[in-house]
Design a protein around this motif. Structure first.
Motif, short mmCIF file in Angstrom:
data_model
loop_
_atom_site.label_atom_id
_atom_site.label_comp_id
_atom_site.label_asym_id
_atom_site.label_seq_id
_atom_site.Cartn_x
_atom_site.Cartn_y
_atom_site.Cartn_z
N LEU A 93 0.82 -1.21 0.00
CA LEU A 93 0.00 0.00 0.00
C LEU A 93 0.85 1.27 0.00
CD1 LEU A 93 -3.32 0.40 1.86
CD2 LEU A 93 -1.73 2.29 1.81
N TYR A 94 1.93 1.28 0.75
CA TYR A 94 2.75 2.48 0.80
C TYR A 94 3.41 2.75 -0.55
CZ TYR A 94 6.20 5.94 2.24
OH TYR A 94 6.96 7.09 2.34
N THR A 102 0.92 4.35 -2.57
CA THR A 102 0.77 5.75 -2.13
C THR A 102 1.84 6.62 -2.78
OG1 THR A 102 -0.12 4.98 -0.02
CG2 THR A 102 0.60 7.26 -0.13
N THR A 118 -6.48 8.42 -2.59
CA THR A 118 -6.97 7.23 -1.89
C THR A 118 -7.78 6.37 -2.84
OG1 THR A 118 -7.02 8.43 0.20
CG2 THR A 118 -8.34 6.42 0.05
N CYS A 135 1.31 2.64 9.14
CA CYS A 135 1.84 3.41 8.01
C CYS A 135 3.36 3.35 7.94
CB CYS A 135 1.39 4.86 8.12
SG CYS A 135 -0.36 5.10 7.72
N TYR A 174 0.78 11.66 3.23
CA TYR A 174 0.45 11.10 4.54
C TYR A 174 -1.05 10.84 4.66
CZ TYR A 174 5.11 13.09 5.48
OH TYR A 174 6.45 13.42 5.42
N GLU A 180 -2.19 7.64 2.67
CA GLU A 180 -1.91 6.34 3.28
C GLU A 180 -2.83 6.08 4.47
OE1 GLU A 180 1.65 3.42 4.90
OE2 GLU A 180 2.10 5.56 4.64
N ARG A 202 -5.62 3.06 4.41
CA ARG A 202 -5.52 1.98 5.39
C ARG A 202 -6.75 1.93 6.29
NH1 ARG A 202 -0.73 -0.59 5.53
NH2 ARG A 202 1.10 0.45 4.61
#
Length: 386
Positions: free
Chosen positions: A3-4, A7, A112, A314, A371, A374, A378
């Motif tokens: 996921l990061y 991002t 997102t 994160c 920031y 993420e 999540r």
């Protein structure tokens, strides 16, 4: 791809989208080109979407596995302010400026959306994205979006505000009160005008208005429980236009901020009593007009905890911090009247980002978008499968 990494992949595009909207802002109720741009970008990604709430947009992504439906909201309107940020993306539209950071909110939520879209075949649940107009103006755009089906079959909702008062890299949360109800009052004092050299022949509305201001400033200190949060402020006094003439009327305008409905009603009852009493003592009359704004934002603790847990997962250099409530208002509260959820702050304060919200020079550090993306992704993913 984790996921990061996603991002980071989508962050540059989200920044470019933010800069586009900063250059071409539209004030509340006029977000037609903003709506058109959002719909075009969504259709290019082949995402199910539709106009809503006149100038808003609703989009939806379904995960491969059934689960809960989580709504994610961004407000999209700008303020009627001349932009003075002095950047290549400074507003090209006269007297329109994203001086509150809503362009950043669009970027966070659209970023997102891109993350979730790319992961959709691995996700549980359904994700609804609400791009809402008219947050800065009454009547609230949230109400029209809800009436247009934004929350139909939704299990929970999350949202965020990019927030200059807290430092970059901090996600601010509360487990209850976050933002107050922003109410307005207008008091018009009717006296008797005359020449300033013969005040005994007049009923001076300026003097009476001054007494009312002093009286209003005793409400929170003397009539409200000191453990409650409340503000009464007078922001405008208008009376007369000549130095030697006592006018017929004086007008006061101000705001009431509170979190508890009983406190809210108590304050307005005290305003009525103070104005009536002072006017009666001075042989004057007054008209009181009130405009109750949206409710206070009161987070559901379990959803604030979900945000905090998401921050802990994160990879971005961020931390979660419990912050005190603020007396600003936000119409995200209407959504929370229908479904549970939570609202949080994404810090953008730095040595360079020093101008407050609604200032002509306001700008954000665009790392805050990364920031926010993420944390938002999540949190939504976790809530959809909870």
């Amino acid at each position: 791809m984790n996921l990061y990494t996603l991002t980071q992949k989508h962050h540059p595009w989200a920044v470019s989208l933010r800069r586009h909207f900063h250059q071409y802002p539209e004030v509340s109720g006029e977000e037609y080109q903003t709506q058109a741009k959002l719909l075009a970008e969504l259709k290019a990604l082949q995402i199910n979407c539709r106009p809503a709430g006149t100038t808003g947009v609703i989009a939806e992504i379904q995960g491969k596995i059934s689960g809960k439906t989580i709504a994610i909201r961004a407000d999209i309107d700008a303020l009627p302010i001349q932009d003075e940020c002095n950047t290549p993306y400074q507003s090209k539209n006269k007297n329109a400026c994203h001086a509150c950071g809503h362009d950043g909110h669009i970027a966070v939520v659209f970023g997102t959306l891109q993350i979730i879209h790319e992961l959709r075949d691995k996700l549980q649940g359904t994700f609804r994205f609400i791009f809402q107009p008219r947050e800065e103006q009454f009547p609230s755009g949230a109400v029209s979006m809800i009436e247009d089906g934004a929350l139909d079959n939704v299990d929970a909702i999350i949202g965020a505000h990019i927030w200059q008062p807290i430092s970059l890299g901090t996600i601010g949360i509360t487990y209850g009160n976050l933002m107050a109800s922003p109410d307005k009052f207008k008091i018009t004092v009717h006296g008797k005008g005359g020449h300033g050299s013969m005040p005994q022949q007049t009923v001076d509305p300026i003097l009476i208005a001054s007494q009312i201001v002093l009286g209003l400033n005793t409400i929170v200190s003397r009539s409200i429980d000191p453990l409650e949060l409340a503000v009464v402020s007078v922001g405008s006094i208008q009376a007369g236009n000549a130095f030697n003439i006592i006018p017929e009327t004086a007008t006061l305008e101000g705001t009431v901020r509170s979190f508890d409905e009983n406190v809210r009603q108590q304050i307005f009852a005290r305003i009525e009593a103070i104005v009536s009493g002072i006017c009666a003592a001075n042989d004057a009359t007054a008209k009181i007009e009130t405009l109750l704004g949206h409710p206070a934002i009161i987070n559901v603790p379990s959803y604030s905890k979900a945000i905090a847990k998401a921050v802990e997962k994160c990879h971005a250099p961020i931390k979660v911090e419990e912050v005190p409530p603020v007396m600003c208002g936000e119409d995200f509260s209407y959504y929370l009247k229908h479904v549970p959820g939570a609202f949080f702050f994404i810090g953008t304060g730095t040595d360079k980002m020093i101008y407050p919200h609604h200032h002509p020079k306001f700008d954000i550090d665009e790392r805050a978008i990364l920031y926010g993306m993420e944390v938002m992704a999540r949190t939504a993913i976790d809530l959809a499968k909870a």
